[in-house]
Design a protein around this motif. Structure first.
Motif, PDB file in Angstrom:
ATOM      1  N   SER A 110      -0.154   6.535   3.665  1.00  0.00           N
ATOM      2  CA  SER A 110       0.197   5.124   3.534  1.00  0.00           C
ATOM      3  C   SER A 110       1.622   4.858   4.013  1.00  0.00           C
ATOM      4  CB  SER A 110       0.013   4.658   2.089  1.00  0.00           C
ATOM      5  OG  SER A 110       0.875   5.348   1.206  1.00  0.00           O
TER       6      SER A 110
ATOM      7  N   GLY B 287       0.805  -1.217   0.000  1.00  0.00           N
ATOM      8  CA  GLY B 287       0.000   0.000   0.000  1.00  0.00           C
ATOM      9  C   GLY B 287       0.833   1.258   0.000  1.00  0.00           C
TER      10      GLY B 287
ATOM     11  N   GLY C 111       0.483   3.850  -2.924  1.00  0.00           N
ATOM     12  CA  GLY C 111       0.072   5.209  -2.598  1.00  0.00           C
ATOM     13  C   GLY C 111       1.074   6.239  -3.067  1.00  0.00           C
ATOM     14  N   THR C 112       2.344   5.927  -2.900  1.00  0.00           N
ATOM     15  CA  THR C 112       3.387   6.844  -3.329  1.00  0.00           C
ATOM     16  C   THR C 112       3.356   7.051  -4.842  1.00  0.00           C
ATOM     17  OG1 THR C 112       4.786   6.221  -1.463  1.00  0.00           O
ATOM     18  CG2 THR C 112       5.871   7.242  -3.355  1.00  0.00           C
TER      19      THR C 112
ATOM     20  N   THR D 201      -3.418   4.409  -5.865  1.00  0.00           N
ATOM     21  CA  THR D 201      -4.587   4.225  -5.012  1.00  0.00           C
ATOM     22  C   THR D 201      -5.696   5.226  -5.310  1.00  0.00           C
ATOM     23  OG1 THR D 201      -3.518   5.609  -3.328  1.00  0.00           O
ATOM     24  CG2 THR D 201      -3.249   3.222  -3.124  1.00  0.00           C
ATOM     25  N   LYS D 202      -5.510   6.100  -6.276  1.00  0.00           N
ATOM     26  CA  LYS D 202      -6.517   7.121  -6.575  1.00  0.00           C
ATOM     27  C   LYS D 202      -7.917   6.545  -6.816  1.00  0.00           C
ATOM     28  CE  LYS D 202      -3.814  10.815  -6.573  1.00  0.00           C
ATOM     29  NZ  LYS D 202      -3.962  11.886  -5.556  1.00  0.00           N
TER      30      LYS D 202
ATOM     31  N   VAL E  46      -6.370   7.818  -0.566  1.00  0.00           N
ATOM     32  CA  VAL E  46      -5.576   8.167  -1.745  1.00  0.00           C
ATOM     33  C   VAL E  46      -4.288   8.898  -1.392  1.00  0.00           C
ATOM     34  CG1 VAL E  46      -7.659   8.273  -3.156  1.00  0.00           C
ATOM     35  CG2 VAL E  46      -6.793  10.376  -2.119  1.00  0.00           C
ATOM     36  N   SER E  47      -3.968   8.980  -0.116  1.00  0.00           N
ATOM     37  CA  SER E  47      -2.809   9.742   0.317  1.00  0.00           C
ATOM     38  C   SER E  47      -1.569   8.850   0.397  1.00  0.00           C
ATOM     39  CB  SER E  47      -3.072  10.369   1.695  1.00  0.00           C
ATOM     40  OG  SER E  47      -1.890  10.904   2.237  1.00  0.00           O
ATOM     41  N   GLY E  48      -0.591   9.137  -0.434  1.00  0.00           N
ATOM     42  CA  GLY E  48       0.669   8.421  -0.344  1.00  0.00           C
ATOM     43  C   GLY E  48       1.382   8.698   0.961  1.00  0.00           C
TER      44      GLY E  48
END
Length: 329
Positions: free
Chosen positions: A219, A180, A184-185, A189-190, A214-216
């Protein structure tokens, strides 16, 4: 070849739509609460409900989230005239990152500073979900004067973490967290923004939960916590068993099964003899926090708050005599 091209276009379209939706929602919906400085870093704090002479409820989230997870429960508590506070741990949600490692000592240190900077008077009824059980065990041992009661929602204990089943689960969870963090990075994950939330939250909490999906950055910081869970468990275990000075309630979720019964038995074995028990059969580990079950959870929290300062603790969260830790629910 055409099928592959079509699938690629569909995935690209979903990614683009989710990215746009996340951006638009982020502009339209400012996060609830305030950013509180704890000494060069800020943590997002959401306090709701009227102030009163009764203890405020302080909520500690499980993995991969923060205040968003408790939006439904806070709404239910406010409806009962109860003040409550939830927050985002360092690097999660809308809070600034903190120094590594993100073990129990680091997280409890942040919590101690946040409570001091918040202006909210203690002692508090502390509520912890999932792995937050480890952090609250350590916090309560270090700050007994700040504790009026404990409510543990499907919460982990350091004793549970030593179980072979838990060790296998932690290994799988760590692998998922690493995947994840990479996804995410890279922005992969958008599309999760379009899925919704798995808890069943009110609109404000749902938007904040999707923001985290959706936040890298989230995560990566969540992975840092997962990597330190075994350390957090050792730190919590070294702090000793929970005190019998406070009312304690354990709420669990889901119908009985051999695996779930093992977890529940471990929670009961680690609890004080006077602990109160309730199982929400129709919920699962996540939905017990949502709108469907928020009223039942809030009722248990209020019950513990009302028992604060009383001893012995003679009634259960459901109004029936309390279960022994050796009896089935």
């Amino acid at each position: 070849m055409r099928v592959l091209v079509v699938l690629t276009l569909i995935l690209a379209g979903a990614w683009g739509a989710a990215a746009v939706a996340a951006e638009v929602a982020g502009r339209r919906h400012a996060p609830r609460g305030d950013l509180v400085d704890i000494g060069g870093r800020r943590l997002r704090l959401v306090c709701e409900g009227p102030r009163s002479a009764a203890p405020t409820v302080w909520l500690e989230a499980g993995a991969f989230s923060g205040a968003a997870d408790f939006a439904a429960i806070q709404m239910a508590l406010t409806g009962k005239g109860v003040r409550s506070c939830a927050y985002d741990r360092a690097g999660l949600g809308y809070s600034d990152p903190g120094p590594r490692p993100r073990d129990g000592a680091a997280i409890v240190g942040d919590l101690e500073q946040l409570i001091g900077a918040s202006g909210e008077p203690g002692p508090f009824v502390f509520v912890g979900h999932s792995m937050a059980g480890l952090y609250l065990r350590l916090f309560a041992a270090r700050n007994p004067q700040q504790v009026a009661g404990l409510v543990l929602l499907d919460a982990a204990t350091p004793e549970m973490v030593e179980m072979p089943e838990a060790q296998r689960f932690l290994g799988r969870f760590l692998t998922m967290a690493r995947i994840g963090a990479v996804a995410g990075t890279l922005g992969l994950t958008k599309p999760l923004y379009l899925v919704g939330d798995p808890i069943g939250l009110p609109p404000a909490g749902k938007t904040e939960k999707r923001h985290g999906f959706v936040s890298g950055r989230q995560s990566r910081n969540a992975l840092a916590e997962v990597e330190s869970w075994r350390s957090a468990a050792r730190q919590a275990a070294a702090s000793g068993p929970p005190s019998d000075r406070w009312p304690v309630a354990l709420l669990t979720a889901g119908p009985r099964s051999p695996e779930r019964s093992a977890w529940h038995d471990a929670r009961r074995a680690a609890a004080p003899a006077h602990a109160l028990f309730d199982n929400i059969d129709a919920a699962d580990h996540r939905t017990m926090l949502g709108l469907t079950h928020a009223g039942r959870v809030a009722a248990a929290i209020v019950h513990v708050r009302d028992l604060a300062g009383q001893s012995p603790f003679t009634t259960s969260v459901s109004g029936r005599p309390p279960h022994s830790v050796h009896e089935p629910s």
